[in-house]
Design a protein around this motif. Structure first.
Motif, short mmCIF file in Angstrom:
data_model
loop_
_atom_site.label_atom_id
_atom_site.label_comp_id
_atom_site.label_asym_id
_atom_site.label_seq_id
_atom_site.Cartn_x
_atom_site.Cartn_y
_atom_site.Cartn_z
N GLU A 1 -0.15 -16.85 -36.67
CA GLU A 1 -0.34 -18.33 -36.80
C GLU A 1 -0.86 -18.66 -38.09
O GLU A 1 -1.66 -18.11 -38.76
CB GLU A 1 -1.42 -18.69 -35.58
CG GLU A 1 -1.82 -20.06 -35.62
CD GLU A 1 -2.23 -20.61 -34.27
OE1 GLU A 1 -2.89 -21.55 -34.31
OE2 GLU A 1 -1.57 -20.16 -33.05
N LEU B 1 9.35 -27.40 -30.16
CA LEU B 1 8.08 -27.03 -29.81
C LEU B 1 8.17 -25.43 -29.47
O LEU B 1 9.20 -24.74 -30.02
CB LEU B 1 7.77 -27.94 -28.51
CG LEU B 1 7.40 -29.25 -28.98
CD1 LEU B 1 6.81 -29.99 -27.82
CD2 LEU B 1 6.23 -29.39 -30.23
N VAL B 2 7.42 -25.09 -28.46
CA VAL B 2 7.22 -23.62 -28.47
C VAL B 2 8.33 -22.70 -27.76
O VAL B 2 8.53 -21.48 -27.87
CB VAL B 2 5.75 -23.22 -27.97
CG1 VAL B 2 4.69 -23.73 -28.83
CG2 VAL B 2 5.66 -23.74 -26.33
N LYS C 1 10.25 -20.17 -29.72
CA LYS C 1 9.30 -19.10 -29.96
C LYS C 1 9.22 -18.04 -29.19
O LYS C 1 9.58 -16.91 -29.25
CB LYS C 1 8.28 -19.52 -30.49
CG LYS C 1 8.30 -20.48 -31.75
CD LYS C 1 6.73 -20.97 -32.27
CE LYS C 1 6.94 -21.98 -33.52
NZ LYS C 1 5.75 -22.32 -34.05
N THR D 1 -4.99 -19.94 -29.07
CA THR D 1 -5.00 -21.37 -29.49
C THR D 1 -4.18 -22.09 -28.57
O THR D 1 -3.58 -21.54 -27.74
CB THR D 1 -4.52 -21.38 -30.99
OG1 THR D 1 -3.30 -20.72 -31.04
CG2 THR D 1 -5.30 -20.72 -31.83
N GLN D 2 -4.07 -23.39 -28.78
CA GLN D 2 -3.10 -24.00 -27.79
C GLN D 2 -1.84 -23.52 -27.90
O GLN D 2 -1.10 -23.35 -26.80
CB GLN D 2 -3.12 -25.46 -28.05
CG GLN D 2 -2.43 -26.66 -27.39
CD GLN D 2 -2.56 -28.06 -27.81
OE1 GLN D 2 -3.48 -28.27 -28.52
NE2 GLN D 2 -1.48 -28.72 -27.07
N GLU D 3 -1.12 -23.26 -28.92
CA GLU D 3 0.31 -22.91 -29.15
C GLU D 3 0.38 -21.40 -28.62
O GLU D 3 1.29 -21.08 -28.00
CB GLU D 3 0.54 -23.03 -30.50
CG GLU D 3 2.30 -22.58 -30.68
CD GLU D 3 2.55 -22.73 -31.89
OE1 GLU D 3 3.16 -22.10 -32.94
OE2 GLU D 3 2.66 -24.02 -32.45
N GLU E 1 0.28 -20.91 -24.91
CA GLU E 1 1.52 -21.42 -24.18
C GLU E 1 2.68 -20.69 -24.47
O GLU E 1 3.65 -20.24 -23.50
CB GLU E 1 1.91 -23.00 -25.09
CG GLU E 1 3.09 -23.58 -24.05
CD GLU E 1 3.45 -25.03 -24.52
OE1 GLU E 1 4.45 -25.39 -24.07
OE2 GLU E 1 2.74 -25.64 -25.10
N ILE E 2 2.76 -19.91 -25.89
CA ILE E 2 3.87 -18.98 -26.30
C ILE E 2 3.52 -17.90 -25.11
O ILE E 2 4.55 -17.43 -24.41
CB ILE E 2 4.09 -18.54 -27.44
CG1 ILE E 2 4.13 -19.80 -28.44
CG2 ILE E 2 4.73 -17.47 -27.61
CD1 ILE E 2 4.22 -19.41 -29.95
#
Length: 319
Positions: free
Chosen positions: A9, A71-72, A75, A96-98, A101-102
């Motif tokens: 990140e 967006l994710v 990824k 973290t938020q991302e 989600e990943i």
């Protein structure tokens, strides 16, 4: 030793985030760290030196305009393909938020278990989590697939282990479902002199007891003297004393600094859930029965408008 994939990140402006360095440090205890950079063209080259400094033996560079411009979903797809190919010992991401989600999307793609908000991870994959707003410590383990874990920031002390990473470029192949949501505009948040809240080693937070927005200057002054970040309770944010992005708590940000100073914060469970893993907690509150004192390592029962200026003066003398 088997590879351990660490999803990086970072930002183009500020570089590798501290939580990534924590992940690399943790990965060295599980196997050979391999950093995975998911971003636009040139992203990996800009980060390689820092990743190598903290032990990345290899860097997988998945770079494309499609990854950067959506967006994710892209990824997660690229990461899933990489995991199937290299069969790592574990996959580590930031909580973290991302990152979460990943991790969630990756778990679905791999039909794999997932553990989030982990604060410790043993070599056998047993994770430690803080659950139910900190009232329970849980030991968990993925029983389906490989250890897929997101680490809560400030859970591990980053330590350098210089290496010269080999960079492997990954071909990005995406399906139509991966590009359904496009990024149309980015706004860079201006960075001040204070550290980022979730990565700071010192956090000074104010609550309803601060009284008003102008009085938050007292909180900011103490934070600056200690080289820390400023936080706020939900009550302070809801009252308009401080911006929402600085809220610490269950519906705000989770912090785990070396030192957490709570000024005028009663210590409701919502707030405690976001800061109780701090290494040392100091509370100042005029109510001696405030719940925050149950959690604090050091407590001062008194008027913060008298206590904080005295503390600030002593810090200035010792600098």
């Amino acid at each position: 030793m088997a590879e351990v994939l660490v999803v990086v990140e970072a930002t183009t402006t500020f570089g590798v985030k501290k939580v990534t360095l924590e992940l690399l440090t943790l990965a060295r205890e599980l196997g050979t760290p391999s950093a995975v950079v998911l971003g636009g063209p040139g992203a990996a080259d800009a980060l390689a030196a820092k990743l190598g400094e903290y032990g990345a033996a290899k860097i997988y560079a998945a770079e494309s305009e499609e990854i950067d411009g959506h967006l994710v979903a892209p990824k997660a797809t690229v990461l899933a393909d990489l995991v199937r190919r290299v069969q790592p010992a574990a996959v580590l991401l930031p909580s973290t938020q991302e990152g979460k989600e990943i991790a969630g999307r990756l778990a679905v793609k791999l039909d794999n278990g997932i553990l989030t908000d982990v604060v410790e991870l043993a070599a056998d994959g047993t994770a430690t989590q803080v659950a139910f707003a900190g009232s329970t410590i849980v030991k968990s383990k993925v029983t389906r697939g490989l250890p897929l874990v997101t680490l809560r920031p400030n859970s591990v002390t980053p330590s350098p282990a210089p290496a010269t990473p080999e960079v492997e470029r990954i071909e990005v192949q995406l399906g139509a479902a991966d590009t359904l949501t496009k990024v149309v505009r980015r706004v860079a948040e201006q960075k001040g002199s204070r550290p980022e809240l979730t990565e700071a080693s010192v956090v000074v937070s104010g609550g309803r007891g601060v009284g008003n927005a102008d009085n938050f200057k007292l909180v900011e002054e103490l934070a600056d003297l200690l080289g820390g970040a400023v936080g706020a309770s939900r009550a302070a944010v809801d009252s308009g004393f401080y911006p929402h992005q600085f809220q610490v708590g269950q519906t705000g940000k989770t912090v785990s600094p070396q030192l957490y100073v709570a000024l005028g914060i009663s210590g409701a469970i919502q707030h405690r859930a976001g800061m109780q893993t701090s290494k040392t907690i100091v509370a100042v509150n005029k109510d001696g029965e405030a719940p925050i004192f149950e959690l604090a390592d050091f407590g001062v029962v008194g008027d913060l408008f008298k206590v904080v200026p005295q503390a600030a003066e002593e810090i200035r003398k010792r600098k």
